[in-house]
Write a protein that holds these residues in place. Structure first.
Motif, PDB file in Angstrom:
ATOM      1  N   ASN A 155       0.986  -1.164  -0.084  1.00  0.00           N
ATOM      2  CA  ASN A 155      -0.025   0.153   0.258  1.00  0.00           C
ATOM      3  C   ASN A 155       0.759   1.331   0.064  1.00  0.00           C
ATOM      4  O   ASN A 155       1.418   1.746   0.980  1.00  0.00           O
ATOM      5  N   SER A 156       0.906   1.921  -1.134  1.00  0.00           N
ATOM      6  CA  SER A 156       1.904   3.025  -1.195  1.00  0.00           C
ATOM      7  C   SER A 156       1.274   4.182  -0.160  1.00  0.00           C
ATOM      8  O   SER A 156       2.279   5.001  -0.005  1.00  0.00           O
ATOM      9  N   GLU A 157       0.357   4.340   0.200  1.00  0.00           N
ATOM     10  CA  GLU A 157      -0.022   5.294   0.992  1.00  0.00           C
ATOM     11  C   GLU A 157       0.639   5.241   2.424  1.00  0.00           C
ATOM     12  O   GLU A 157       1.134   6.352   2.853  1.00  0.00           O
ATOM     13  N   ILE A 158       0.952   3.922   2.634  1.00  0.00           N
ATOM     14  CA  ILE A 158       1.691   3.728   4.007  1.00  0.00           C
ATOM     15  C   ILE A 158       2.980   3.755   3.667  1.00  0.00           C
ATOM     16  O   ILE A 158       3.915   4.346   4.547  1.00  0.00           O
ATOM     17  N   THR A 159       3.856   3.114   2.879  1.00  0.00           N
ATOM     18  CA  THR A 159       5.145   3.328   2.615  1.00  0.00           C
ATOM     19  C   THR A 159       5.557   4.886   2.168  1.00  0.00           C
ATOM     20  O   THR A 159       6.405   5.307   2.696  1.00  0.00           O
ATOM     21  N   ASP A 160       4.543   5.627   1.583  1.00  0.00           N
ATOM     22  CA  ASP A 160       4.793   7.035   1.357  1.00  0.00           C
ATOM     23  C   ASP A 160       4.961   7.730   2.805  1.00  0.00           C
ATOM     24  O   ASP A 160       5.686   8.771   2.892  1.00  0.00           O
ATOM     25  N   LYS A 161       3.904   7.511   3.657  1.00  0.00           N
ATOM     26  CA  LYS A 161       3.970   7.977   4.758  1.00  0.00           C
ATOM     27  C   LYS A 161       5.307   7.832   5.654  1.00  0.00           C
ATOM     28  O   LYS A 161       5.877   8.543   6.543  1.00  0.00           O
ATOM     29  N   TYR A 162       5.780   6.617   5.558  1.00  0.00           N
ATOM     30  CA  TYR A 162       7.068   6.065   6.290  1.00  0.00           C
ATOM     31  C   TYR A 162       8.197   6.979   5.711  1.00  0.00           C
ATOM     32  O   TYR A 162       8.794   7.652   6.506  1.00  0.00           O
ATOM     33  N   PHE A 163       8.294   7.171   4.268  1.00  0.00           N
ATOM     34  CA  PHE A 163       9.333   8.025   3.591  1.00  0.00           C
ATOM     35  C   PHE A 163       9.241   9.483   4.029  1.00  0.00           C
ATOM     36  O   PHE A 163      10.328  10.194   4.222  1.00  0.00           O
ATOM     37  N   ALA A 164       8.193  10.018   4.703  1.00  0.00           N
ATOM     38  CA  ALA A 164       7.801  11.135   5.117  1.00  0.00           C
ATOM     39  C   ALA A 164       8.353  11.502   6.632  1.00  0.00           C
ATOM     40  O   ALA A 164       8.304  12.667   7.204  1.00  0.00           O
ATOM     41  N   LEU A 165       8.478  10.297   7.352  1.00  0.00           N
ATOM     42  CA  LEU A 165       8.790  10.439   8.899  1.00  0.00           C
ATOM     43  C   LEU A 165      10.109  10.989   9.041  1.00  0.00           C
ATOM     44  O   LEU A 165      11.102  10.830   8.028  1.00  0.00           O
ATOM     45  N   GLN A 166      10.219  11.830  10.021  1.00  0.00           N
ATOM     46  CA  GLN A 166      11.374  12.665  10.092  1.00  0.00           C
ATOM     47  C   GLN A 166      12.462  11.843  10.832  1.00  0.00           C
ATOM     48  O   GLN A 166      13.759  12.147  10.800  1.00  0.00           O
ATOM     49  N   ASN A 167      12.180  10.788  11.427  1.00  0.00           N
ATOM     50  CA  ASN A 167      13.148  10.211  12.588  1.00  0.00           C
ATOM     51  C   ASN A 167      13.454   8.684  11.794  1.00  0.00           C
ATOM     52  O   ASN A 167      13.952   7.711  12.587  1.00  0.00           O
ATOM     53  N   LYS A 168      13.170   8.360  10.631  1.00  0.00           N
ATOM     54  CA  LYS A 168      13.173   7.086   9.943  1.00  0.00           C
ATOM     55  C   LYS A 168      14.717   6.749   9.955  1.00  0.00           C
ATOM     56  O   LYS A 168      15.679   7.828   9.728  1.00  0.00           O
ATOM     57  N   ALA A 169      15.072   5.460  10.233  1.00  0.00           N
ATOM     58  CA  ALA A 169      16.466   5.176   9.941  1.00  0.00           C
ATOM     59  C   ALA A 169      17.197   5.236   8.742  1.00  0.00           C
ATOM     60  O   ALA A 169      18.153   5.177   8.285  1.00  0.00           O
ATOM     61  N   ALA A 170      16.131   4.367   7.852  1.00  0.00           N
ATOM     62  CA  ALA A 170      16.502   3.993   6.446  1.00  0.00           C
ATOM     63  C   ALA A 170      16.749   5.295   5.864  1.00  0.00           C
ATOM     64  O   ALA A 170      15.918   6.295   5.694  1.00  0.00           O
ATOM     65  N   LYS A 171      17.571   5.189   4.635  1.00  0.00           N
ATOM     66  CA  LYS A 171      17.974   6.335   3.923  1.00  0.00           C
ATOM     67  C   LYS A 171      16.955   6.441   2.625  1.00  0.00           C
ATOM     68  O   LYS A 171      17.169   7.411   1.797  1.00  0.00           O
ATOM     69  N   PHE A 172      16.237   5.461   2.504  1.00  0.00           N
ATOM     70  CA  PHE A 172      15.432   5.430   1.039  1.00  0.00           C
ATOM     71  C   PHE A 172      14.490   6.709   1.146  1.00  0.00           C
ATOM     72  O   PHE A 172      13.764   6.923   2.221  1.00  0.00           O
ATOM     73  N   THR A 173      14.140   6.947  -0.191  1.00  0.00           N
ATOM     74  CA  THR A 173      13.081   8.080  -0.218  1.00  0.00           C
ATOM     75  C   THR A 173      11.828   7.673  -1.018  1.00  0.00           C
ATOM     76  O   THR A 173      10.906   8.409  -0.964  1.00  0.00           O
ATOM     77  N   SER A 174      12.019   6.581  -1.661  1.00  0.00           N
ATOM     78  CA  SER A 174      10.767   5.930  -2.428  1.00  0.00           C
ATOM     79  C   SER A 174      10.830   4.315  -2.653  1.00  0.00           C
ATOM     80  O   SER A 174      11.951   3.947  -2.379  1.00  0.00           O
ATOM     81  N   MET A 175       9.914   3.774  -3.116  1.00  0.00           N
ATOM     82  CA  MET A 175       9.979   2.422  -3.321  1.00  0.00           C
ATOM     83  C   MET A 175      10.834   2.058  -4.556  1.00  0.00           C
ATOM     84  O   MET A 175      11.361   0.826  -4.725  1.00  0.00           O
ATOM     85  N   ALA A 176      11.050   3.114  -5.218  1.00  0.00           N
ATOM     86  CA  ALA A 176      12.054   2.907  -6.402  1.00  0.00           C
ATOM     87  C   ALA A 176      13.277   2.584  -5.746  1.00  0.00           C
ATOM     88  O   ALA A 176      14.185   1.971  -6.618  1.00  0.00           O
ATOM     89  N   ASP A 177      13.671   2.710  -4.668  1.00  0.00           N
ATOM     90  CA  ASP A 177      14.904   2.431  -4.194  1.00  0.00           C
ATOM     91  C   ASP A 177      15.151   0.975  -3.557  1.00  0.00           C
ATOM     92  O   ASP A 177      16.159   0.539  -3.284  1.00  0.00           O
ATOM     93  N   ILE A 178      14.039   0.432  -3.606  1.00  0.00           N
ATOM     94  CA  ILE A 178      13.782  -1.004  -3.120  1.00  0.00           C
ATOM     95  C   ILE A 178      13.920  -1.899  -4.174  1.00  0.00           C
ATOM     96  O   ILE A 178      13.057  -2.457  -4.815  1.00  0.00           O
ATOM     97  N   ASN A 179      15.230  -2.504  -4.375  1.00  0.00           N
ATOM     98  CA  ASN A 179      15.640  -3.449  -5.561  1.00  0.00           C
ATOM     99  C   ASN A 179      16.294  -4.618  -5.196  1.00  0.00           C
ATOM    100  O   ASN A 179      16.768  -5.250  -6.298  1.00  0.00           O
ATOM    101  N   THR A 180      16.577  -4.844  -3.818  1.00  0.00           N
ATOM    102  CA  THR A 180      17.246  -6.125  -3.213  1.00  0.00           C
ATOM    103  C   THR A 180      16.659  -6.453  -2.146  1.00  0.00           C
ATOM    104  O   THR A 180      15.966  -5.552  -1.396  1.00  0.00           O
TER     105      THR A 180
END
Length: 458
Positions: A155-180
C-alpha cells in the motif's frame, strides 16, 4: 389387360411419388432434427472451477450465457487445495465436469485419459502463444486461459507515509530504491519499529499457515528458490533432472520467510490458525502495509468490509531473497491454469464446451466479464491492445511484463512433484515458526520429500 397395366403403372407411379415425397419431407424433418439436436440437445455443461475467490463471478457468466444460448453452465468450485481430490470424486459420477483444469504437464499426465484433443477448437486457434499450451505427441490437451502475476503487494499510502517520517533510520526516499533483499529488509525492519506512527499493527499481513491455507508459502514462495536452482543448473523441466533438488537457495528462502514472520501483524504462535482471508482483510483494513499474493487478490481486497486501500495506492514489489543480480528480477508471472475438455463427454457436449469457452474469450459480453469481473490477463488475440483488465493489480502485472531490462520469474511450481510434497513443506514451516523444528528440518523435508514424491509419481 392394357387397362389393368395402365392402372398398375399409375398406382406404381403414385406410390413412388408418395415415397419420394415422404422421403424428402422426412429427410427435411431429419435434417431439422439433426440441427435441433446439435443446437438444443445439449442443455447443460459443467465446469469445475479452480479458484474459490471468483466463484461468484462465474455464476454471473453462467446466467448471461444461458440467457443468450439456452445452455446452462453449472459451475462448481473446489475448496482451496482440494481441486485434485474434488476432480477425482466428480469424474467418477454422472455429474462429471465437461470443462476442468489441469496443472500443466503434471496435471496432464494425471488426467490424459480424460483430456480431449483441442487443436481444432476456435479457442486454441486464437491463443497468442501456442507454446504455452499443454501438448503431447503433437496434440493439444490444455489451453492456458489467463496470465497472472504475484509478488509482494504493498500500500503506497503507508510506504509514502514512512518515507515522510523525520526520524526514520533507512535512507530510502521511495519504493524505487527497493530492488534487493538487503534494501527490503532494512525498510521493513524500520517500518516495523515505526508501526505506531504509521498506524499499522505490523508491516506484513499474517503468514497463513493453517493446513490448506498455506499455498502462498509452500507453492508460490517456494517457486523462487526452485527457479534459481533450475536456472543456475540449466535443468530441463521435462527431464528426470527435475525430479531431484538440492535446495541450493535454501538460505534465500529463509531470508524472506523470516522477514514475513518477524515483522507481522500476528505473533508466530498464532500463524497455525490464520487463513488467507484473514491475511487479506488485515491488508485491506490498513492493519498491514504489505502482503504476498497475486493479482487475483484485488477482488478480495476491494470486497472486504472496511477496505481502506485505494486503487491508486496498490502496487507490486518483486519477492527479493538476496540472490546475486536480483536488481533485475521482476515479479512472478506465468500460469498454472489450463482448460481441458472431458474426452469422456459426448461429442456434442465437447462441442458445447468449446463453444462456451470461445464465447467467453471472443464475444463482447464474454470479454467484458473476463476483463472487468474475472480480472484476467487473457492470452488470446481476440483482445485488442486497449482491452486490458480494469483492476489495479492486473494493470501492475502488465506493467511489469513490459519493463525494460527486467526478468520476471516464471511459474515453475507446475513441476513440483505432488500436493503431498507441498503439504509436507507447509507442515514443517509451521513447526519451524512454532519452534518445534529447526530450519535444517525444513531443508531436509524440501529435499527428501521432493525426491520421494517424484519417485512415487512414476
Amino acid at each position: 389387360m392394357k387397362t389393368l397395366k395402365k392402372i398398375t403403372a399409375v398406382l406404381m407411379a403414385c406410390l413412388i411419388f408418395s415415397a419420394l415425397f415422404t422421403a424428402c419431407k422426412g429427410g427435411n424433418d431429419a435434417d431439422k432434427g439433426n440441427k435441433n439436436s446439435q443446437n438444443t440437445a445439449v442443455k447443460t455443461i459443467r465446469y469445475l472451477n479452480f479458484k474459490p475467490e471468483i466463484a461468484d463471478k462465474y455464476q454471473k457468466i453462467s446466467e448471461e450465457y444461458e440467457k443468450e444460448t439456452g445452455i446452462k453452465v453449472i459451475v462448481e468450485t473446489a475448496a482451496n487445495n482440494t481441486y485434485e481430490q474434488t476432480l477425482t470424486a466428480k469424474m467418477a459420477t454422472n455429474d462429471a465436469p465437461t470443462i476442468f483444469q489441469i496443472n500443466g504437464p503434471h496435471g496432464y499426465n494425471n488426467w490424459k485419459d480424460y483430456c480431449a484433443e483441442l487443436s481444432g477448437t476456435e479457442i486454441y486457434k486464437h491463443l497468442t502463444d501456442k507454446e504455452m499450451a499443454v501438448t503431447s505427441n503433437g496434440g493439444v490437451y490444455g489451453i492456458p486461459y489467463v496470465v497472472e502475476g504475484y509478488g509482494i503487494i504493498y500500500n503506497s499510502e503507508i510506504t509514502d507515509k514512512y518515507f515522510a517520517l523525520q526520524n526514520k533510520a533507512a535512507k530510502f526516499t521511495s519504493m524505487a530504491d527497493i530492488n534487493t533483499f538487503a534494501a527490503l529488509s532494512a525498510l521493513v525492519q524500520d517500518m516495523q519499529k515505526n508501526a505506531s506512527a504509521l498506524g499499522i499493527e505490523g508491516v506484513f499481513s499474517s503468514t497463513s499457515l493453517k493446513a490448506g491455507e498455506d499455498w502462498r508459502w509452500q507453492t508460490h514462495l517456494a517457486n523462487i528458490p526452485v527457479y534459481y536452482e533450475f536456472r543456475k543448473n540449466d535443468i530441463d523441466l521435462t527431464s528426470d533432472a527435475a525430479k531431484k533438488i538440492s535446495f541450493e537457495f535454501a538460505e534465500n528462502y529463509k531470508n524472506i520467510f523470516d522477514l514475513y514472520t518477524n515483522n507481522s501483524v500476528s505473533d508466530k504462535k498464532e500463524l497455525g490458525r490464520k487463513i488467507v482471508d484473514e491475511s487479506m482483510a488485515e491488508f485491506a483494513q490498513g492493519k498491514s502495509a504489505m502482503v504476498q499474493n497475486g493479482n487475483w487478490a484485488w477482488s478480495q481486497i476491494s470486497g472486504i468490509a472496511g477496505n481502506t486501500v485505494k486503487e491508486s495506492n496498490i502496487k507490486f514489489l518483486p519477492i527479493y531473497t538476496g540472490v546475486a543480480g536480483e536488481e533485475k528480477q521482476g515479479i512472478c508471472i506465468g500460469t498454472e491454469n489450463f482448460l481441458a475438455i472431458n474426452s469422456k463427454a459426448s461429442k456434442a457436449e465437447q462441442k458445447a464446451a468449446a463453444d462456451f469457452l470461445y464465447w467467453l474469450y471472443s464475444s463482447e459480453k464474454g470479454k467484458s466479464f473476463v476483463l472487468n469481473d474475472l480480472g484476467f490477463i487473457a492470452p488470446f488475440d481476440t483482445f485488442k491492445a486497449d482491452e486490458t483488465p480494469t483492476d489495479p493489480l492486473a494493470k501492475q502485472v502488465v506493467e511489469w511484463m513490459n519493463k525494460d531490462g527486467i526478468t520476471n520469474v516464471p511459474w515453475q511450481f507446475t513441476v513440483f512433484p505432488s500436493q503431498t510434497f507441498k503439504d509436507d513443506l507447509g507442515a514443517v514451516l509451521l513447526q519451524y515458526v512454532q519452534g518445534t523444528k529447526t530450519y535444517e528440518d525444513v531443508k531436509n523435508t524440501f529435499v527428501t520429500r521432493w525426491e520421494a514424491e517424484s519417485a512415487a509419481a512414476k
